[in-house]
Design a protein around this motif. Structure first.
Motif, short mmCIF file in Angstrom:
data_model
loop_
_atom_site.label_atom_id
_atom_site.label_comp_id
_atom_site.label_asym_id
_atom_site.label_seq_id
_atom_site.Cartn_x
_atom_site.Cartn_y
_atom_site.Cartn_z
N LEU A 96 0.83 -1.20 0.00
CA LEU A 96 0.00 0.00 0.00
C LEU A 96 0.87 1.26 0.00
CD1 LEU A 96 -2.82 -1.03 2.51
CD2 LEU A 96 -2.97 -0.86 0.02
N ASN A 97 2.01 1.21 0.67
CA ASN A 97 2.94 2.35 0.62
C ASN A 97 3.43 2.58 -0.81
OD1 ASN A 97 2.82 2.95 3.34
ND2 ASN A 97 4.62 1.74 3.87
N LEU A 98 3.69 1.51 -1.53
CA LEU A 98 4.13 1.64 -2.92
C LEU A 98 2.99 2.11 -3.82
CD1 LEU A 98 6.35 -1.57 -3.27
CD2 LEU A 98 7.08 0.78 -2.86
N LEU A 99 1.78 1.59 -3.60
CA LEU A 99 0.64 1.99 -4.43
C LEU A 99 0.33 3.48 -4.25
CD1 LEU A 99 -1.82 -1.01 -3.96
CD2 LEU A 99 -0.46 -0.45 -5.98
N ALA A 100 0.67 4.03 -3.10
CA ALA A 100 0.43 5.45 -2.87
C ALA A 100 1.25 6.32 -3.81
CB ALA A 100 0.75 5.81 -1.42
N LEU A 101 2.33 5.77 -4.37
CA LEU A 101 3.16 6.51 -5.31
C LEU A 101 2.60 6.49 -6.73
CD1 LEU A 101 6.63 5.14 -4.11
CD2 LEU A 101 5.50 7.27 -3.41
N GLY A 102 1.57 5.68 -6.95
CA GLY A 102 1.02 5.50 -8.29
C GLY A 102 1.36 4.12 -8.83
N ASP A 103 0.52 3.61 -9.72
CA ASP A 103 0.71 2.25 -10.21
C ASP A 103 2.03 2.09 -10.97
OD1 ASP A 103 -1.73 1.78 -9.12
OD2 ASP A 103 -2.79 1.38 -11.00
N ASP A 104 2.39 3.07 -11.81
CA ASP A 104 3.62 2.96 -12.59
C ASP A 104 4.84 2.97 -11.68
OD1 ASP A 104 2.12 2.90 -14.89
OD2 ASP A 104 2.31 5.06 -15.27
N ALA A 105 4.85 3.87 -10.71
CA ALA A 105 5.99 3.93 -9.79
C ALA A 105 6.07 2.66 -8.94
CB ALA A 105 5.87 5.16 -8.89
N ALA A 106 4.90 2.15 -8.50
CA ALA A 106 4.90 0.92 -7.69
C ALA A 106 5.44 -0.25 -8.49
CB ALA A 106 3.48 0.64 -7.20
N ALA A 107 5.02 -0.36 -9.75
CA ALA A 107 5.52 -1.44 -10.60
C ALA A 107 7.02 -1.30 -10.83
CB ALA A 107 4.78 -1.45 -11.93
N GLY A 108 7.50 -0.06 -11.00
CA GLY A 108 8.91 0.16 -11.19
C GLY A 108 9.75 -0.20 -9.97
N LEU A 109 9.13 -0.15 -8.80
CA LEU A 109 9.83 -0.51 -7.56
C LEU A 109 9.68 -1.99 -7.20
CD1 LEU A 109 8.94 2.61 -5.40
CD2 LEU A 109 11.17 2.03 -6.35
N GLY A 110 9.08 -2.75 -8.11
CA GLY A 110 9.00 -4.19 -7.94
C GLY A 110 7.69 -4.73 -7.43
N ALA A 111 6.69 -3.89 -7.24
CA ALA A 111 5.39 -4.36 -6.74
C ALA A 111 4.58 -4.97 -7.87
CB ALA A 111 4.62 -3.21 -6.10
N ARG A 112 3.90 -6.05 -7.58
CA ARG A 112 2.93 -6.63 -8.53
C ARG A 112 1.59 -5.98 -8.22
NH1 ARG A 112 3.75 -13.04 -8.09
NH2 ARG A 112 2.36 -12.95 -9.91
N VAL A 113 1.30 -4.94 -8.96
CA VAL A 113 0.21 -4.03 -8.62
C VAL A 113 -1.12 -4.75 -8.49
CG1 VAL A 113 -1.10 -2.02 -9.38
CG2 VAL A 113 1.40 -2.06 -9.61
N ALA A 114 -1.47 -5.56 -9.48
CA ALA A 114 -2.77 -6.22 -9.47
C ALA A 114 -2.88 -7.18 -8.28
CB ALA A 114 -2.99 -6.98 -10.78
#
Length: 346
Positions: free
Chosen positions: A228-246
């Motif tokens: 959720l901390n990563l998603l707060a940065l936006g989906d593209d930024a979260a994906a770039g930081l290694g999060a599997r957004v979906a």
């Protein structure tokens, strides 16, 4: 730097420092313990410390001790339900990046309630286990429906579209629920009382079947804090930081749906707890979900306990359901949040 600016910087540093958060954690835990004692000791009948100790140990020789024995499971349910709704609200706000997100506002509670009523009226459901599964299914369908509708059009799932879709879904589900109940006099009385949202009549026999669902939902939500901390940065930024957004969004949403469905099945649809609590906790510990989520769970329990105690006191010798009290608290907060966002958007 002015005095006001210096004060703001000091409060912000305290909010973000580990030591400050630990201090607030101790304060919240102590407040929760005091609220539990108030819940056991206050109500339509006053009881003393001796009666409280005897009633909590299982002794029911006097009326006061019997009252305490009844209030103990009620207090436990208030802690569990308030914590579940507060945590679910924080997760929903993180998943949707919408400060107006709440199990009630997004239609999740209304979907769970509609599913339970349909099961009672059309399929003759009577067991709590059936209510639990049905409420969770209804909450999940409502959450998916609101998110799908809110995602249509340009810009995707914006906070405004999600709030409007959730409000429309809540109204539609409530109307269908009422239309289902009206011709059924055999279930109308119980359903109408349950729809208000309350914790009266709680028992450990009713609480125990809910614990596995609440535990799984709690674990899923707490494990989603980093995502959720990563998603707060936006989906593209979260994906770039290694999060599997979906996957991250789906797992967090599933945890919130489990919490909302289980709570609605046993307490009815209680609104505004998931809206008020996360905003209050952000003032204490900031926006880091690793701290915000557990704080929301603890503070949600405090809010529901206090609302229940107020409902017992103001309506003596009767009681006011906790869902009514939380609505009185939550509605002004909702209006304040909307006004704050409008000011920022100007």
């Amino acid at each position: 730097m002015t005095t006001v600016e210096a004060t703001g910087v000091t409060l912000d540093r305290l909010r973000r420092s580990r030591r400050g958060r630990v201090v607030w954690l101790a304060v919240v835990v102590l407040t929760l313990a005091c609220a539990c004692l108030l819940s056991v000791g206050l109500g339509t009948r006053a009881v003393g410390w001796g009666d409280i100790l005897a009633g909590m140990s299982g002794t029911t020789e006097t009326m006061a001790q019997a009252v305490v024995a009844v209030r103990v499971p009620r207090t436990v349910l208030a802690v569990l339900a308030g914590g579940a709704l507060g945590l679910a609200g924080a997760v929903m706000q993180g998943v949707t990046r919408n400060p107006l997100a709440d199990p009630g506002i997004l239609g999740v509670n209304a979907g769970a309630a509609m599913a339970v009523v349909i099961g009672m009226a059309w399929f003759g459901m009577q067991t709590l286990g059936a209510f639990l599964w049905t409420a969770i299914l209804g909450a999940g369908i409502a959450a998916c429906f609101v998110y799908a509708i809110g995602s249509l059009g340009r810009g995707g799932a914006t906070p405004l579209k999600l709030a409007l879709a959730g409000a429309a879904t809540s109204i539609a589900a409530a109307s269908f629920t009422m239309a289902t109940v009206l011709p059924r006099n055999d279930i109308a009385g119980g359903v109408r009382s349950w729809q208000i949202g309350g914790i009266g009549g709680a028992s450990f026999d009713a609480i125990l079947p809910c614990l596995p669902f609440l535990a799984i939902g709690l674990v899923l939500c707490l494990l989603s804090a980093r995502s959720l901390n990563l998603l707060a940065l936006g989906d593209d930024a979260a994906a770039g930081l290694g999060a599997r957004v979906a996957w991250a969004r789906g797992a967090a949403a599933l945890g919130a749906v489990l919490l909302c469905g289980a709570t609605t099945a046993i307490c009815g649809p209680i609104g505004f707890v998931g809206l008020v609590v996360p905003h209050a906790c952000r003032l204490l510990v900031g926006v880091d979900h690793r701290w915000l989520l557990p704080f929301s769970a603890l503070t949600g329990g405090i809010l529901l306990i206090i609302a229940d105690v107020i409902g017992r006191i103001v309506a003596r010798p009767s009681e006011m359901d906790v869902g009514i009290v939380t609505a009185f608290v939550g509605a002004p907060v909702f209006i304040w949040i909307v006004r704050q966002r409008r000011v920022r958007d100007l």
